[in-house]
Design a protein around this motif. Structure first.
Motif, PDB file in Angstrom:
ATOM      1  N   GLY A   1     -20.905 -24.278 -10.525  1.00 51.14           N
ATOM      2  CA  GLY A   1     -20.660 -24.637  -9.101  1.00 51.14           C
ATOM      3  C   GLY A   1     -20.680 -23.285  -8.368  1.00 51.14           C
ATOM      4  N   PHE A   2     -21.110 -22.979  -7.244  1.00 54.65           N
ATOM      5  CA  PHE A   2     -21.129 -21.743  -6.534  1.00 54.65           C
ATOM      6  C   PHE A   2     -20.019 -21.396  -6.005  1.00 54.65           C
ATOM      7  CE2 PHE A   2     -22.126 -19.209  -2.698  1.00 54.65           C
ATOM      8  CZ  PHE A   2     -22.790 -18.128  -3.341  1.00 54.65           C
ATOM      9  N   GLU A   3     -19.639 -20.328  -5.835  1.00 55.66           N
ATOM     10  CA  GLU A   3     -18.117 -19.677  -5.500  1.00 55.66           C
ATOM     11  C   GLU A   3     -18.181 -19.765  -3.876  1.00 55.66           C
ATOM     12  OE1 GLU A   3     -14.247 -17.181  -6.280  1.00 55.66           O
ATOM     13  OE2 GLU A   3     -16.406 -16.402  -7.106  1.00 55.66           O
ATOM     14  N   LEU A   4     -17.940 -20.902  -3.063  1.00 51.23           N
ATOM     15  CA  LEU A   4     -18.157 -20.707  -1.616  1.00 51.23           C
ATOM     16  C   LEU A   4     -17.016 -19.884  -1.046  1.00 51.23           C
ATOM     17  CD1 LEU A   4     -19.085 -24.806  -0.764  1.00 51.23           C
ATOM     18  CD2 LEU A   4     -20.587 -22.665  -0.839  1.00 51.23           C
ATOM     19  N   ASP A   5     -15.985 -19.900  -1.548  1.00 47.90           N
ATOM     20  CA  ASP A   5     -14.935 -19.139  -0.855  1.00 47.90           C
ATOM     21  C   ASP A   5     -15.295 -17.624  -0.569  1.00 47.90           C
ATOM     22  OD1 ASP A   5     -13.505 -21.303  -0.332  1.00 47.90           O
ATOM     23  OD2 ASP A   5     -11.786 -20.898  -1.978  1.00 47.90           O
ATOM     24  N   ARG A   6     -15.999 -17.040  -1.774  1.00 49.89           N
ATOM     25  CA  ARG A   6     -16.333 -15.579  -1.587  1.00 49.89           C
ATOM     26  C   ARG A   6     -17.127 -15.578  -0.256  1.00 49.89           C
ATOM     27  NH1 ARG A   6     -18.272 -11.926  -6.583  1.00 49.89           N
ATOM     28  NH2 ARG A   6     -18.519  -9.989  -5.428  1.00 49.89           N
ATOM     29  N   MET A   7     -18.220 -16.411  -0.544  1.00 49.36           N
ATOM     30  CA  MET A   7     -19.385 -16.223   0.549  1.00 49.36           C
ATOM     31  C   MET A   7     -18.910 -16.196   2.040  1.00 49.36           C
ATOM     32  SD  MET A   7     -22.728 -18.220   0.862  1.00 49.36           S
ATOM     33  CE  MET A   7     -21.837 -19.883   1.208  1.00 49.36           C
ATOM     34  N   LEU A   8     -17.798 -17.295   2.025  1.00 49.21           N
ATOM     35  CA  LEU A   8     -17.278 -17.605   3.297  1.00 49.21           C
ATOM     36  C   LEU A   8     -16.363 -16.932   3.709  1.00 49.21           C
ATOM     37  CD1 LEU A   8     -17.511 -21.567   3.217  1.00 49.21           C
ATOM     38  CD2 LEU A   8     -19.049 -19.935   4.221  1.00 49.21           C
ATOM     39  N   HIS A   9     -15.728 -15.758   2.965  1.00 47.58           N
ATOM     40  CA  HIS A   9     -14.427 -14.966   3.050  1.00 47.58           C
ATOM     41  C   HIS A   9     -13.421 -15.787   3.456  1.00 47.58           C
ATOM     42  CE1 HIS A   9     -18.268 -12.458   4.197  1.00 47.58           C
ATOM     43  NE2 HIS A   9     -17.615 -11.497   3.745  1.00 47.58           N
ATOM     44  N   ARG A  10     -13.010 -16.743   2.565  1.00 43.10           N
ATOM     45  CA  ARG A  10     -11.916 -17.567   2.567  1.00 43.10           C
ATOM     46  C   ARG A  10     -11.089 -17.342   1.586  1.00 43.10           C
ATOM     47  NH1 ARG A  10     -14.156 -23.594   3.364  1.00 43.10           N
ATOM     48  NH2 ARG A  10     -14.502 -23.220   1.205  1.00 43.10           N
TER      49      ARG A  10
ATOM     50  N   ARG B   1     -19.141 -22.154   9.449  1.00 37.97           N
ATOM     51  CA  ARG B   1     -19.152 -21.507   8.230  1.00 37.97           C
ATOM     52  C   ARG B   1     -20.324 -20.581   8.309  1.00 37.97           C
ATOM     53  NH1 ARG B   1     -18.002 -25.613   3.374  1.00 37.97           N
ATOM     54  NH2 ARG B   1     -16.008 -26.705   4.242  1.00 37.97           N
ATOM     55  N   PHE B   2     -21.476 -20.458   9.295  1.00 43.85           N
ATOM     56  CA  PHE B   2     -22.415 -19.559   8.828  1.00 43.85           C
ATOM     57  C   PHE B   2     -21.794 -18.539   9.444  1.00 43.85           C
ATOM     58  CE2 PHE B   2     -25.618 -17.019  10.905  1.00 43.85           C
ATOM     59  CZ  PHE B   2     -26.672 -16.946  10.070  1.00 43.85           C
ATOM     60  N   ARG B   3     -21.362 -18.373  10.416  1.00 47.48           N
ATOM     61  CA  ARG B   3     -20.596 -17.274  11.343  1.00 47.48           C
ATOM     62  C   ARG B   3     -19.587 -16.623  10.104  1.00 47.48           C
ATOM     63  NH1 ARG B   3     -18.819 -13.069  11.931  1.00 47.48           N
ATOM     64  NH2 ARG B   3     -18.850 -11.918  13.968  1.00 47.48           N
ATOM     65  N   GLN B   4     -18.806 -17.393   9.347  1.00 48.71           N
ATOM     66  CA  GLN B   4     -18.045 -16.743   8.156  1.00 48.71           C
ATOM     67  C   GLN B   4     -18.614 -16.065   7.211  1.00 48.71           C
ATOM     68  OE1 GLN B   4     -16.003 -20.842   7.155  1.00 48.71           O
ATOM     69  NE2 GLN B   4     -14.105 -19.564   7.542  1.00 48.71           N
ATOM     70  N   THR B   5     -20.202 -16.332   7.021  1.00 56.62           N
ATOM     71  CA  THR B   5     -20.667 -15.333   5.968  1.00 56.62           C
ATOM     72  C   THR B   5     -20.918 -14.348   6.500  1.00 56.62           C
ATOM     73  OG1 THR B   5     -22.736 -16.320   6.678  1.00 56.62           O
ATOM     74  CG2 THR B   5     -21.854 -17.562   5.383  1.00 56.62           C
ATOM     75  N   ARG B   6     -20.724 -13.646   7.756  1.00 52.40           N
ATOM     76  CA  ARG B   6     -21.209 -12.567   8.453  1.00 52.40           C
ATOM     77  C   ARG B   6     -22.615 -12.237   8.224  1.00 52.40           C
ATOM     78  NH1 ARG B   6     -15.900  -9.144   6.048  1.00 52.40           N
ATOM     79  NH2 ARG B   6     -14.488 -10.662   6.957  1.00 52.40           N
ATOM     80  N   ALA B   7     -23.512 -13.310   7.885  1.00 51.46           N
ATOM     81  CA  ALA B   7     -24.921 -12.876   7.989  1.00 51.46           C
ATOM     82  C   ALA B   7     -25.357 -12.665   9.168  1.00 51.46           C
ATOM     83  CB  ALA B   7     -25.685 -13.994   6.999  1.00 51.46           C
TER      84      ALA B   7
END
Length: 681
Positions: free
Chosen positions: A536-545, A96-102
């Protein structure tokens, strides 16, 4: 040290220095310097990352552990390693961290929480990291000095110079140069080459040890350890001060809780080509950790045999004489194995071993210098500045930041008085950040109800507990003496309640204090997040899903099929090699997990004799010798293949000047564009 030994070392340093210089042509952007432009393959990451975590200080720490505990720590690590493999297989946190592209952890904190939280957490991570890093040069230089038999001082132009101070400066200068030349590219390439060399050296040294020391002699010697401090039976170690059962159970919890939190090797965390490759590199990385296991165990056990078996009385007296010349008890404990090895190894093996030590020094220090220097600029300076640097400025300030870290750890090593074992110091210094960071990372990636308030609470609790632990660790003898002198009744009453209370060490170990920091921070994160009642935080946007997925994310299933393959971590795009790696990891995990569970249950029900464990450790040693051969060969071959692919990719890769670790939604896009255009002009 013979001339042959020095030549082995000189040829090795010259070779990797040349390869570091060759990487300079590929470091053309900030992303190249920070994360090798995210072009690395799984094998080069696994070997390089593994080498970065295998410094002389790590060797000394394990020497202390195994010299005190013998084979018994390996039993409890039998549950830690399968857990590591399982976490890697499932992609726990790393995927998941790599999905954030940070590119750094604090950049993720800004995405998930706020820029202010990013800055504060970046400061805590940086302080925790450089304090932890601060003793690396000291322990490493002492290792080299005592092993090589270098004098305490030497004359230069009529000036008496400290070998310790000058040697540390020279070694750090070498590591700085490796980091400056090509950033993460040169760090990763040289770390890989050093790791490949060490894989071969481990085999040669182990063959010598098996030839030099008879197995029955080793077992007979360590089986005579005092009651409650068994070196063969893992259930008879209640008398050990530091490395008892609770130490490893806490380690098991912290492995899950703090996954990916430590940023000493941050450049490797972002260097993979994609999230899938990052996950595969972690699986291979955990398998790669098996390679030095037998090496780290057999060296201190052979030394213990020399020091405690009458067959080696003459050698033991020589070694003890050298140890008696060290006044500081902690330094004497750390240097026992290095000094003994210098009296055991013959010509050639001496050179090979000191080359391993030097490779470990450079591999650890250049990686940590790169990571903590980058974190200071990326996660503290850049957010506070509010606008990006030009690429040329950015690279210049990254190098200045790295230099600043080097100066700090040099001074810290000169003045700091380390009182506890290395692993205990790691627990305390790491808790400054890790105590709260684990809850913040896991909650931020997996729980949409996690809030910024909860994150602040977690970091605060972890910081307070760790500061208390640090103060107690450094001042307990003085505090105990004061209480005994001014409040003798209170001291006597406390000893009645806690019989183990003494004036030398606090009741709780550093590892136990770390545990309280983690549990308190986790509870704080959950409670304060629920009290906030924020949407709730929008996880899909942060994780590019889902609807936010781009081309890079096409291989990641937005709605994975729920079958046994998905449950076990398999993906539809797995190649034959991917499946082979997964099955190998599962096989290792299940075999040792079953052995651990069956052995533990059997002992609790019926008991297991010392002789059974002696036989088990004999089989264990030969199995791990074969693992060292097979896994080492596969990692080396795969790594050279990835090395070639890395250079080809970097030669033609597109460079994006705006890809500098900043968060676009926070930094002014106009100022970013202006900075880039100014650089191009």
């Amino acid at each position: 040290m013979h001339l042959i030994d020095w030549l082995i070392l000189l040829v090795f340093i010259s070779s990797i220095s040349y390869m570091a210089w060759r990487t300079k042509r590929y470091a053309r952007s900030v992303a190249d310097f920070l994360a090798a432009n995210r072009c690395a393959g799984r094998y080069i990451i696994a070997v390089g990352d593994g080498m970065a975590g295998f410094g002389p200080i790590t060797m000394v720490a394990y020497f202390q552990m195994f010299y005190e505990g013998g084979f018994t720590p390996l039993w409890w690590q039998s549950i830690l390693m399968p857990m590591s493999v399982f976490m890697a297989i499932t992609g726990w946190v790393i995927f998941r961290f790599r999905q954030t592209r940070a590119m750094t952890l604090a950049q993720f904190f800004e995405m998930r929480y706020s820029r202010r939280f990013r800055v504060v957490s970046g400061i805590l991570a940086f302080l925790s990291g450089i304090i932890n890093f601060g003793i690396f040069p000291a322990v490493s230089m002492r290792f080299i000095m005592y092993f090589c038999g270098l004098p305490v001082s030497f004359g230069l132009f009529g000036i008496e110079c400290s070998t310790y101070a000058v040697g540390m400066a020279l070694l750090l200068a070498l590591a700085i140069w490796f980091t400056f030349v090509g950033g993460q590219i040169s760090v990763m390439v040289t770390d890989f080459l050093q790791g490949a060399f060490c894989n071969i050296a481990f085999i040669i040294v182990l063959v010598f040890l098996f030839y030099r020391f008879d197995w029955s002699t080793i077992i007979t010697t360590i089986s005579q350890a005092p009651e409650g401090k068994s070196m063969v039976h893992p259930f008879k170690i209640g008398g050990l001060e530091n490395y008892d059962t609770f130490y490893f159970l806490i380690g098991l919890f912290s492995m899950w809780y703090g996954a990916f939190a430590w940023q000493g090797q941050a450049g490797y965390n972002s260097a993979a080509r994609d999230a899938h490759e990052a996950r595969m590199s972690k699986i291979l990385g955990y398998l790669r950790m098996l390679i030095p296991t037998l090496f780290l165990v057999m060296l201190p056990l052979c030394v213990y045999t020399v020091m405690h078996n009458p067959l080696f009385t003459g050698e033991a007296q020589t070694i003890q004489g050298a140890l008696n010349g060290i006044a500081d008890e902690q330094i004497r404990s750390q240097m026992t194995v290095p000094i003994a090895l210098s009296n055991i190894f013959p010509v050639g093996i001496m050179g090979l071993f000191i080359t391993v030590v030097m490779a470990a020094f450079v591999g650890t220090h250049d990686t940590y210098l790169h990571s903590w220097g980058s974190i200071f600029l990326q996660d503290i300076v850049l957010p506070l500045r509010g606008k990006p640097f030009t690429p040329r400025q950015h690279l210049r300030y990254l190098r200045l930041s790295i230099l600043g870290v080097a100066v700090f750890i040099y001074v810290f090593s000169l003045i700091f008085n380390q009182r506890s074992d290395i692993f205990m110091f790691f627990s305390l210094s790491g808790a400054i950040f890790l105590g709260g960071a684990g809850a913040v990372i896991v909650g931020g990636l997996y729980w949409k109800k996690g809030t910024t308030t909860g994150a602040w609470a977690a970091m605060f609790i972890g910081l307070v507990v760790s500061i208390f632990g640090f103060a107690i660790d450094q001042t307990w003898p003085q505090m105990a003496a004061y209480i005994q002198s001014h409040q003798p009744g209170l001291w006597a009453h406390a000893q009645q309640i806690f019989p183990s209370l003494n004036e030398h060490k606090f009741l709780l170990t550093s590892q136990e204090l770390f545990f309280f920091a983690m549990v308190g921070s986790l509870l704080g994160y959950v409670v304060f997040s629920l009290l906030g009642r924020q949407p709730g935080f929008e996880l899909d946007r942060m994780l590019h899903r889902g609807k936010y997925a781009g081309k890079e994310d096409s291989m990641m299933l937005a709605s994975p099929v729920r079958d046994w393959k998905n449950t076990l971590g398999f993906s539809s795009d797995f190649t034959r090699d991917d499946k082979a790696i997964f099955f190998s990891a599962y096989a290792y995990m299940l075999v040792f997990l079953i052995i651990f569970l069956v052995g533990t249950c059997w002992h609790m029900a019926f008991g297991i004799s010392d002789s059974v464990f002696m036989a088990y450790w004999h089989v264990y040693a030969w199995i791990f010798f074969l693992i060292t051969l097979i896994v080492g060969a596969l990692m080396t071959v795969g790594g050279f293949r990835d090395l070639r692919a890395l250079f080809i990719t970097l030669e033609t890769a597109d460079r994006n000047a705006a890809d500098d670790g900043s968060v676009p939604d926070v930094l002014d896009s106009k100022s970013a564009s202006a900075a880039i255009e100014g650089e191009e002009a």
